[in-house]
Design a protein around this motif. Structure first.
Motif, PDB file in Angstrom:
ATOM      1  N   CYS A   1     -19.254 -32.702 108.976  1.00  0.00           N
ATOM      2  CA  CYS A   1     -19.086 -34.096 108.535  1.00  0.00           C
ATOM      3  C   CYS A   1     -19.653 -34.381 107.150  1.00  0.00           C
ATOM      4  O   CYS A   1     -19.458 -35.468 106.620  1.00  0.00           O
ATOM      5  N   GLY A   2     -20.393 -33.433 106.569  1.00  0.00           N
ATOM      6  CA  GLY A   2     -20.994 -33.657 105.264  1.00  0.00           C
ATOM      7  C   GLY A   2     -22.311 -34.405 105.323  1.00  0.00           C
ATOM      8  O   GLY A   2     -22.856 -34.785 104.290  1.00  0.00           O
ATOM      9  N   GLY A   3     -22.835 -34.614 106.521  1.00  0.00           N
ATOM     10  CA  GLY A   3     -24.115 -35.313 106.678  1.00  0.00           C
ATOM     11  C   GLY A   3     -25.293 -34.423 106.309  1.00  0.00           C
ATOM     12  O   GLY A   3     -25.140 -33.249 105.977  1.00  0.00           O
ATOM     13  N   ALA A   4     -26.476 -35.003 106.377  1.00  0.00           N
ATOM     14  CA  ALA A   4     -27.706 -34.280 106.031  1.00  0.00           C
ATOM     15  C   ALA A   4     -28.097 -33.325 107.155  1.00  0.00           C
ATOM     16  O   ALA A   4     -27.982 -33.650 108.342  1.00  0.00           O
ATOM     17  N   LEU A   5     -28.581 -32.145 106.773  1.00  0.00           N
ATOM     18  CA  LEU A   5     -29.035 -31.146 107.745  1.00  0.00           C
ATOM     19  C   LEU A   5     -30.546 -31.092 107.784  1.00  0.00           C
ATOM     20  O   LEU A   5     -31.227 -31.412 106.811  1.00  0.00           O
TER      21      LEU A   5
END
Length: 90
Positions: free
Chosen positions: A32-36
């Motif tokens: 999703c391109g979110g923060a890891l």
């Protein structure tokens, strides 16, 4: 090379990545391109050899130390002479 576990903070996608120590941590989720964020798990460590087990380090030393302590107490009381009697007055 070590394997690191990552989890996305947005979609909760979890995956493992094989990376070198010198590589930067991953920051974007491939889904999703979110923060890891890195996941830290327990490490399986095994201590082998003598001295690592309760039975190795305890043995009979605990019993010996208590008996030697009591024998020291007995010897210290027997080493002190009894107080002298006062001379009888007539």
């Amino acid at each position: 090379m070590p394997t690191y576990a990552y989890a996305c903070t947005a979609c909760d996608h979890r995956f493992d990545a094989v990376q070198s120590f010198t590589e930067d941590s991953l920051t974007l989720c491939p889904e999703c391109g979110g923060a890891l964020r890195k996941q830290y798990g327990s490490v399986g460590v095994t201590f082998n050899g003598s001295g690592f087990y309760r039975t190795d380090s305890r043995g009979n030393t605990g019993a010996a130390s208590t008996s030697s302590a009591s024998s020291k107490a007995e010897s210290s009381t027997s080493a002190n002479p009894a107080p002298a009697k006062a001379p009888a007055s007539n």
